[in-house]
Design a protein around this motif. Structure first.
Motif, mmCIF file in Angstrom:
data_model
loop_
_atom_site.group_PDB
_atom_site.id
_atom_site.type_symbol
_atom_site.label_atom_id
_atom_site.label_comp_id
_atom_site.label_asym_id
_atom_site.label_seq_id
_atom_site.Cartn_x
_atom_site.Cartn_y
_atom_site.Cartn_z
ATOM 1 N N ILE A 72 -124.785 34.555 -22.197
ATOM 2 C CA ILE A 72 -123.507 34.118 -21.626
ATOM 3 C C ILE A 72 -123.730 32.941 -20.684
ATOM 4 N N LYS A 73 -124.733 33.054 -19.818
ATOM 5 C CA LYS A 73 -125.029 31.960 -18.883
ATOM 6 C C LYS A 73 -125.365 30.675 -19.620
ATOM 7 N N ALA A 74 -126.221 30.770 -20.616
ATOM 8 C CA ALA A 74 -126.625 29.580 -21.372
ATOM 9 C C ALA A 74 -125.443 28.986 -22.133
ATOM 10 N N ALA A 75 -124.647 29.825 -22.763
ATOM 11 C CA ALA A 75 -123.505 29.343 -23.544
ATOM 12 C C ALA A 75 -122.435 28.714 -22.658
ATOM 13 N N SER A 76 -122.405 29.111 -21.380
ATOM 14 C CA SER A 76 -121.382 28.580 -20.474
ATOM 15 C C SER A 76 -121.583 27.092 -20.176
ATOM 16 N N ASN A 77 -122.737 26.550 -20.555
ATOM 17 C CA ASN A 77 -122.958 25.110 -20.405
ATOM 18 C C ASN A 77 -122.208 24.315 -21.468
ATOM 19 N N GLY A 78 -121.823 24.976 -22.550
ATOM 20 C CA GLY A 78 -121.104 24.298 -23.612
ATOM 21 C C GLY A 78 -119.614 24.565 -23.608
ATOM 22 N N ARG A 79 -119.238 25.806 -23.295
ATOM 23 C CA ARG A 79 -117.819 26.160 -23.215
ATOM 24 C C ARG A 79 -117.676 27.377 -22.312
ATOM 25 N N PRO A 80 -116.485 27.567 -21.768
ATOM 26 C CA PRO A 80 -116.286 28.681 -20.842
ATOM 27 C C PRO A 80 -116.566 30.031 -21.492
ATOM 28 N N GLN A 81 -117.122 30.904 -20.697
ATOM 29 C CA GLN A 81 -117.376 32.286 -21.097
ATOM 30 C C GLN A 81 -116.499 33.162 -20.208
ATOM 31 N N VAL A 82 -115.831 34.113 -20.806
ATOM 32 C CA VAL A 82 -114.925 34.982 -20.061
ATOM 33 C C VAL A 82 -115.358 36.416 -20.270
ATOM 34 N N ILE A 83 -115.423 37.160 -19.175
ATOM 35 C CA ILE A 83 -115.730 38.592 -19.236
ATOM 36 C C ILE A 83 -114.516 39.351 -18.729
ATOM 37 N N PHE A 84 -114.029 40.275 -19.543
ATOM 38 C CA PHE A 84 -112.942 41.168 -19.139
ATOM 39 C C PHE A 84 -113.552 42.547 -18.950
ATOM 40 N N LYS A 85 -113.585 43.018 -17.701
ATOM 41 C CA LYS A 85 -114.128 44.339 -17.370
ATOM 42 C C LYS A 85 -112.969 45.337 -17.343
ATOM 43 N N HIS A 86 -113.106 46.389 -18.126
ATOM 44 C CA HIS A 86 -111.999 47.320 -18.332
ATOM 45 C C HIS A 86 -112.478 48.767 -18.226
ATOM 46 N N SER A 87 -111.696 49.570 -17.502
ATOM 47 C CA SER A 87 -111.954 51.009 -17.424
ATOM 48 C C SER A 87 -111.025 51.721 -18.399
ATOM 49 N N THR A 88 -111.601 52.331 -19.410
ATOM 50 C CA THR A 88 -110.806 52.979 -20.452
ATOM 51 C C THR A 88 -110.093 54.236 -19.972
ATOM 52 N N SER A 89 -110.400 54.701 -18.772
ATOM 53 C CA SER A 89 -109.732 55.901 -18.262
ATOM 54 C C SER A 89 -108.668 55.593 -17.217
ATOM 55 N N CYS A 90 -108.422 54.320 -16.960
ATOM 56 C CA CYS A 90 -107.508 53.923 -15.894
ATOM 57 C C CYS A 90 -106.229 53.326 -16.476
ATOM 58 N N GLY A 91 -105.104 53.910 -16.135
ATOM 59 C CA GLY A 91 -103.815 53.432 -16.617
ATOM 60 C C GLY A 91 -103.502 52.019 -16.153
ATOM 61 N N ILE A 92 -103.864 51.692 -14.929
ATOM 62 C CA ILE A 92 -103.612 50.341 -14.421
ATOM 63 C C ILE A 92 -104.449 49.328 -15.201
ATOM 64 N N SER A 93 -105.696 49.658 -15.440
ATOM 65 C CA SER A 93 -106.557 48.767 -16.199
ATOM 66 C C SER A 93 -105.999 48.558 -17.610
ATOM 67 N N ILE A 139 -113.083 29.377 -26.111
ATOM 68 C CA ILE A 139 -113.868 30.154 -25.150
ATOM 69 C C ILE A 139 -114.566 31.273 -25.912
ATOM 70 N N ASP A 140 -115.530 31.885 -25.273
ATOM 71 C CA ASP A 140 -116.106 33.135 -25.766
ATOM 72 C C ASP A 140 -115.598 34.214 -24.832
ATOM 73 N N LEU A 141 -115.020 35.256 -25.392
ATOM 74 C CA LEU A 141 -114.351 36.290 -24.609
ATOM 75 C C LEU A 141 -115.051 37.631 -24.808
ATOM 76 N N TYR A 142 -115.681 38.096 -23.740
ATOM 77 C CA TYR A 142 -116.444 39.341 -23.775
ATOM 78 C C TYR A 142 -115.631 40.488 -23.190
ATOM 79 N N PHE A 143 -115.700 41.635 -23.866
ATOM 80 C CA PHE A 143 -115.010 42.845 -23.429
ATOM 81 C C PHE A 143 -116.054 43.848 -22.969
ATOM 82 N N LEU A 144 -115.952 44.268 -21.707
ATOM 83 C CA LEU A 144 -116.905 45.216 -21.133
ATOM 84 C C LEU A 144 -116.206 46.530 -20.830
ATOM 85 N N ASP A 145 -116.551 47.556 -21.574
ATOM 86 C CA ASP A 145 -116.064 48.915 -21.336
ATOM 87 C C ASP A 145 -116.924 49.496 -20.210
#
Length: 130
Positions: free
Chosen positions: A35-56, A74-80
């Motif tokens: 992700i760090k290396a790729a961010s030199n070419g285009r934005p990298q996005v991380i979405f951190k999500h809690s699968t047990s949280c209604g607000i999330s 962009i490259d869009l990463y999903f983090l459970d």
């Protein structure tokens, strides 16, 4: 589906597989160097999500409904968070941000240029970073 299910979505919708968003699963600490290396070419996005949280889940659904970038902008990463707590901790350490959930990080040139959490995620305009 009850009223709250309609507002907050269901657990089966969490990763947005039917949303048209080109998610990349973030499930390994080793991916952070990529992700760090790729961010030199285009934005990298991380979405951190809690699968047990209604607000999330609600914030994720709002994000999915407003997402409008073209593939390849962009490259869009999903983090459970529940399944990958070690990765979440490494993201906080590697990029110098305090852990929150839900949370969105935009990485350019190896550093976080913007991060926000909860309902403030809806105010982020990704188009400004491509």
């Amino acid at each position: 589906m009850g009223i709250f299910g309609g507002l907050f979505g269901s657990k089966s919708e969490d990763e947005g597989s039917s949303s048209g968003i080109p998610w990349v699963a973030l499930n390994s600490v080793d991916q952070l160097s990529t992700i760090k290396a790729a961010s030199n070419g285009r934005p990298q996005v991380i979405f951190k999500h809690s699968t047990s949280c209604g607000i999330s889940r609600m914030v994720l659904n709002m994000f999915k409904s407003s997402y409008g970038l073209e593939d390849g902008q962009i490259d869009l990463y999903f983090l459970d968070l529940l399944a990958n707590r070690d990765v979440s901790n490494a993201v906080a350490s590697e990029f110098g941000v305090v852990h929150q959930s839900p949370q969105l990080l935009i990485i350019k040139n190896g550093v976080v240029v913007l991060h926000d959490s909860h309902s403030a995620i809806s105010d982020i305009q990704l188009e400004q970073y491509v």
